[in-house]
Design an enzyme around this catalytic site. Structure first.
Site: not given
Ligand code: IPE
Ligand code: IPE
Ligand code: MG
Length: 235
Positions: A15, A19, A63
């Site tokens: 995650d 950001r 997602n």
């Molecule tokens: C979890 O991250 C899913 C993956 C890393 C693929 P998200 O960014 O989707 O989770 P939330 O929305 O912060 O819970």
């Molecule tokens: C994790 O990074 C990757 C996926 C969920 C596919 P994010 O895209 O959730 O990154 P943040 O949480 O918005 O920073």
């Molecule tokens: Mg995320």
């Protein structure tokens, strides 16, 4: 490192890509792109120290609710990752498989996944499990449906249903439960990932954003894990 303390199975909620990009004034997709290098580094380190399974949460069923351009960008990156990393995976003896509702992924991704699975099936090194279009609740519901079907078909007796049998109907059938679950970017939640399988998993959260999470950070997580005492409800 004490061998006993090397986790058999590490699962990672990767995650913080968005950001990471936002902090640099880049489009979110460049964060996902940068995250691919962290993936390669983690596979290499885990393979070297004898971790047997590495499960990466790459795309959750939730997602899909992101803007379509981001979803498409992620699918394109997945394709690119599969195309570009396959030779390296074969060289490193990585065995690739995937969990999730794979039937709903774009057709090219499905083909590439299937090809990568076939080409790496006889490899003897680490098993890399990509969680794609994965939702733990859907996985559990899918398992329940298949068990009901098996009962109706007379293949399973009601009395046989216990947690071991149930586990065999999950996507992770044959894969031991994760010993260590890492989540990057500081969020302290599971986000629908391996809910059943993580019953006794040690959880490690780091504030590092996924594209910044590299070998030294993984080592820190492993050191932390090495100091844990797992009790499983016993004394
Ligand atoms: C979890 O991250 C899913 C993956 C890393 C693929 P998200 O960014 O989707 O989770 P939330 O929305 O912060 O819970
Ligand atoms: C994790 O990074 C990757 C996926 C969920 C596919 P994010 O895209 O959730 O990154 P943040 O949480 O918005 O920073
Ligand atoms: Mg995320």
């Amino acid at each position: 490192m004490n061998n006993e303390k090397v986790p058999t199975h590490i699962a990672i909620i990767m995650d913080g890509n968005g950001r990471w990009a936002e902090q640099r004034g880049f489009p979110r997709l460049s964060g996902h792109q940068a995250g691919a290098d962290s993936i390669r580094e983690c596979i290499e380190v885990c393979g070297k120290i004898g971790v047997q399974y590495l499960t990466l949460y790459a795309f959750s069923s939730e997602n899909w609710k992101r803007p379509s351009a981001e979803v498409k960008g992620l699918m394109d990156l997945l394709e690119r990752f599969l195309r570009e990393s396959i030779e390296e995976m074969i060289h490193q003896e990585v065995r690739l498989c995937a969990i999730g509702r794979l039937q709903d992924l774009p057709i090219t991704c499905r083909h590439l996944l299937e090809k990568a699975r076939e080409r790496t099936a006889s490899n003897r090194g680490i098993t890399l499990v990509l969680a794609l279009n994965y939702s733990s609740r859907i996985e559990i519901v899918d398992a329940a449906r298949r068990i009901v079907q098996a009962v109706q078909d007379g293949k399973v007796d009601m009395d046989q249903i216990d947690d071991r049998l149930f586990g065999n109907y999950l996507y992770t059938q044959g894969i031991p439960d994760p010993d260590l679950l890492i989540r990057t970017s500081g969020e302290i939640r599971l986000s629908n990932f391996l809910l059943w399988q993580s019953s006794y998993t040690e959880i490690y959260v780091t504030s590092k954003l996924w594209p910044d999470f590299r070998a030294a950070d993984l080592q820190e997580a492993l050191n932390d894990y090495g100091r844990r005492r797992r009790r499983y409800g016993k004394l």
